[in-house]
Structures are given as structure tokens and as C-alpha cells.
Design a protein around this motif. Structure first.
Motif, PDB file in Angstrom:
ATOM      1  N   GLY A   1     -28.132 -24.463  19.464  1.00 22.25           N
ATOM      2  CA  GLY A   1     -28.639 -23.732  20.625  1.00 22.25           C
ATOM      3  C   GLY A   1     -30.085 -23.998  20.928  1.00 22.25           C
ATOM      4  N   GLY A   2     -30.660 -23.085  21.694  1.00 19.69           N
ATOM      5  CA  GLY A   2     -32.032 -23.224  22.181  1.00 19.69           C
ATOM      6  C   GLY A   2     -32.010 -23.223  23.696  1.00 19.69           C
ATOM      7  N   ASN A   3     -33.026 -22.646  24.282  1.00 19.71           N
ATOM      8  CA  ASN A   3     -33.116 -22.627  25.749  1.00 19.71           C
ATOM      9  C   ASN A   3     -34.566 -22.397  26.171  1.00 19.71           C
ATOM     10  OD1 ASN A   3     -32.926 -19.605  25.246  1.00 19.71           O
ATOM     11  ND2 ASN A   3     -30.795 -20.224  24.908  1.00 19.71           N
TER      12      ASN A   3
ATOM     13  N   ARG B   1     -26.285 -16.528  28.009  1.00 19.55           N
ATOM     14  CA  ARG B   1     -26.474 -15.078  27.868  1.00 19.55           C
ATOM     15  C   ARG B   1     -27.853 -14.756  27.289  1.00 19.55           C
ATOM     16  NH1 ARG B   1     -21.942 -12.964  24.246  1.00 19.55           N
ATOM     17  NH2 ARG B   1     -22.223 -15.029  23.335  1.00 19.55           N
ATOM     18  N   GLU B   2     -28.463 -15.744  26.655  1.00 17.40           N
ATOM     19  CA  GLU B   2     -29.810 -15.511  26.103  1.00 17.40           C
ATOM     20  C   GLU B   2     -30.871 -15.391  27.190  1.00 17.40           C
ATOM     21  OE1 GLU B   2     -30.082 -18.545  22.973  1.00 17.40           O
ATOM     22  OE2 GLU B   2     -30.019 -16.944  21.485  1.00 17.40           O
ATOM     23  N   ILE B   3     -30.471 -15.528  28.447  1.00 20.40           N
ATOM     24  CA  ILE B   3     -31.445 -15.325  29.531  1.00 20.40           C
ATOM     25  C   ILE B   3     -32.053 -13.918  29.425  1.00 20.40           C
ATOM     26  CG2 ILE B   3     -29.776 -14.480  31.261  1.00 20.40           C
ATOM     27  CD1 ILE B   3     -31.452 -16.040  33.366  1.00 20.40           C
TER      28      ILE B   3
ATOM     29  N   ILE C   1     -40.033 -20.450  25.464  1.00 22.26           N
ATOM     30  CA  ILE C   1     -39.231 -21.437  24.734  1.00 22.26           C
ATOM     31  C   ILE C   1     -38.543 -20.731  23.576  1.00 22.26           C
ATOM     32  CG2 ILE C   1     -39.239 -23.521  23.301  1.00 22.26           C
ATOM     33  CD1 ILE C   1     -41.599 -24.559  24.810  1.00 22.26           C
ATOM     34  N   HIS C   2     -37.229 -20.891  23.523  1.00 24.13           N
ATOM     35  CA  HIS C   2     -36.473 -20.411  22.366  1.00 24.13           C
ATOM     36  C   HIS C   2     -35.835 -21.627  21.706  1.00 24.13           C
ATOM     37  CE1 HIS C   2     -33.666 -18.665  19.710  1.00 24.13           C
ATOM     38  NE2 HIS C   2     -32.619 -19.008  20.439  1.00 24.13           N
ATOM     39  N   GLY C   3     -36.104 -21.798  20.422  1.00 17.51           N
ATOM     40  CA  GLY C   3     -35.519 -22.932  19.707  1.00 17.51           C
ATOM     41  C   GLY C   3     -35.152 -22.552  18.292  1.00 17.51           C
ATOM     42  N   HIS C   4     -34.322 -23.397  17.688  1.00 15.98           N
ATOM     43  CA  HIS C   4     -33.979 -23.228  16.283  1.00 15.98           C
ATOM     44  C   HIS C   4     -34.789 -24.286  15.531  1.00 15.98           C
ATOM     45  CE1 HIS C   4     -29.858 -21.616  17.861  1.00 15.98           C
ATOM     46  NE2 HIS C   4     -30.871 -20.857  18.200  1.00 15.98           N
ATOM     47  N   ALA C   5     -36.092 -24.064  15.501  1.00 10.12           N
ATOM     48  CA  ALA C   5     -37.041 -25.053  14.994  1.00 10.12           C
ATOM     49  C   ALA C   5     -36.964 -25.122  13.467  1.00 10.12           C
ATOM     50  CB  ALA C   5     -38.448 -24.689  15.454  1.00 10.12           C
TER      51      ALA C   5
ATOM     52  N   GLN D   1     -33.141 -14.693  11.063  1.00 11.78           N
ATOM     53  CA  GLN D   1     -31.931 -15.495  10.820  1.00 11.78           C
ATOM     54  C   GLN D   1     -31.479 -16.298  12.033  1.00 11.78           C
ATOM     55  OE1 GLN D   1     -29.638 -12.227   8.868  1.00 11.78           O
ATOM     56  NE2 GLN D   1     -29.224 -13.904   7.438  1.00 11.78           N
ATOM     57  N   HIS D   2     -32.385 -16.511  12.974  1.00 11.21           N
ATOM     58  CA  HIS D   2     -31.954 -17.114  14.223  1.00 11.21           C
ATOM     59  C   HIS D   2     -32.864 -18.253  14.679  1.00 11.21           C
ATOM     60  CE1 HIS D   2     -30.752 -16.172  18.684  1.00 11.21           C
ATOM     61  NE2 HIS D   2     -30.891 -17.459  18.464  1.00 11.21           N
ATOM     62  N   GLY D   3     -34.142 -17.972  14.929  1.00  5.05           N
ATOM     63  CA  GLY D   3     -34.989 -19.039  15.460  1.00  5.05           C
ATOM     64  C   GLY D   3     -36.358 -18.536  15.844  1.00  5.05           C
TER      65      GLY D   3
HETATM   66 ZN    ZN Z   1     -30.685 -19.085  19.751  1.00  6.65          ZN
END
Ligand code: ZN
Length: 215
Positions: free
Chosen positions: A27-29, A77-79, A96-100, A163-165
Motif C-alpha cells: 500500500g501507500g498513497n 478508503r485511506e483518503i 504522504i502515507h507509505g510503508h517505509a 504496525q502500519h506505516g
Molecule cells: Zn497503509
């Protein structure tokens, strides 16, 4: 095509994020405020289906009521996390949302990330927010509460989602991406530093130097 240049730039940024392990196939958006009426945002399944390799037309133009105005794809849905940020403070121009990868170590442990590098001092604290399931209204609410607590100090901010990002806020897309890069380097260094410290090789020092925070 609406906001062509900005959508081209956003498509370029998400490709770079994927190449640099700043998000992954899970994911990530990313979203950017264009004006009072519109944001542009990456579509759902961008990572899972496209490994972040998308065309500018796949970047969606979305109004503040979450209607898609233009673009090929569906909303994530993460909007709700992104809108929570934009609606909380007018100075937030990009989210910025990422799983860095490096930051995920701290996020998954549920730890605040020690802020060690000079380049990240402008972030202040890098907290880890409480766990709520991905995409849930509760997670968006948790983000909103934290962003509200920052008052007007919303530029160049980073937080971990347990536990997500990660979630990074800044005034523009270029600045937000720069912040994500800085965050990842700091995470890499913080992780090694903590291990050195624990092994007794060298103490980790969190010094309060006179940093130059003016850019
Ligand atoms: Zn995410």
C-alpha cells in the motif's frame, strides 16, 4: 487534463518512493492540495496492482466531498486520513502515507522514533500513534487528534502509524517527499544507534545542539 503538471510530478514521486523502499506492494498513497476545491490523489491498489508505476491520468482529481472529478481509477478508503489532515489545517498542502522500510521497524514496535540527525530536527518529536485498523474511521480520527494538537506547527511533520506505516505532512509535495527521505535516513540511523548503544559499543546521545532550523 486538469492539473497535468502536478499529476505528472505526483506519478514520478510515487515511482521513486517504490524504488527507494519508501512504500511497498502492500500500500501507500499520496495526496496534494490544489486549491480550496480540489486535491489530487493516487488511486486505490496503486501499489498492489501497479507497483506504483502509474500514469498521470491515473492520479485522481477529488473534491473536498470525496467525489472523483477526473482520472482513471477508484478512491482508496485511506483518503479519510488525508482529508482529516487537509481539513484540520490550511497550511497542509501535501500528505504522504507509505510503508517505509526503515521507519516500519519503529512503527511495528510501537515506539516513538528517536530524532537523531541534524536534517530531521525540524520535525520535533516523531511519535507513534495508537493502533487502529488500516482505513478505519478511528485511525483517521487518531490522526486528526494528533494534527490538531500541533496547532499551527504543521509544516514538516512526521508520525508513525502503529504496525502500519508512516504519515508525513508538509506544505508542498516536493517538501513532503524531502521529509519522507529525511525520516527514512533518521530511522536507519536510529535503529543502528540503538543497537550500538545496547551492545555497549558507544552510547547513543540525544544532544540538544544549537541547530540551524532556517532553510
Ligand atoms: Zn497503509
Amino acid at each position: 487534463m486538469l492539473y497535468q503538471q502536478e499529476r505528472e510530478r505526483l506519478a514520478e514521486i510515487v515511482r521513486t518512493m517504490f524504488d527507494r523502499f519508501e512504500t511497498n506492494a502492500a500500500g501507500g498513497n499520496v495526496s496534494v492540495r490544489m486549491n480550496d476545491k480540489h486535491i489530487i490523489m493516487t488511486p486505490t491498489l496503486m501499489s498492489q496492482d501497479h507497483l506504483c508505476d502509474i500514469s498521470p491520468y491515473q492520479i485522481l482529481v477529488v473534491d473536498m466531498d470525496e467525489n472523483v472529478i477526473e482520472g482513471d481509477g477508484r478512491l482508496t478508503r485511506e483518503i479519510n486520513m488525508h482529508m482529516a489532515c487537509f481539513k484540520t489545517h490550511k497550511d497542509i498542502g501535501a500528505v504522504i502515507h507509505g510503508h517505509a522500510r526503515e521507519s516500519m521497524v519503529f512503527a511495528t514496535m510501537g515506539m516513538e522514533m528517536p530524532n537523531l540527525t541534524e536534517a530531521t530536527q525540524k520535525f520535533g518529536r516523531i511519535p507513534c500513534l495508537d493502533f487502529y485498523p488500516a482505513c478505519s474511521p478511528e485511525l483517521a480520527e487518531e490522526v486528526k487528534t494528533y494534527v490538531e494538537s500541533l496547532g499551527d506547527d504543521v509544516k514538516s511533520k512526521a508520525m508513525l502509524l502503529k504496525q502500519h506505516g508512516v504519515l508525513v505532512l508538509d506544505t508542498t509535495l516536493n517538501r513532503a517527499y524531502d521529509s519522507l527521505e529525511r525520516l527514512e535516513y533518521n530511522a536507519y540511523i536510529a535503529y543502528k544507534s540503538m543497537v550500538f548503544d545496547r551492545l555497549g559499543i558507544h552510547n547513543m546521545e540525544v544532544e540538544d545542539y544549537e541547530y540551524n532550523l532556517v532553510e
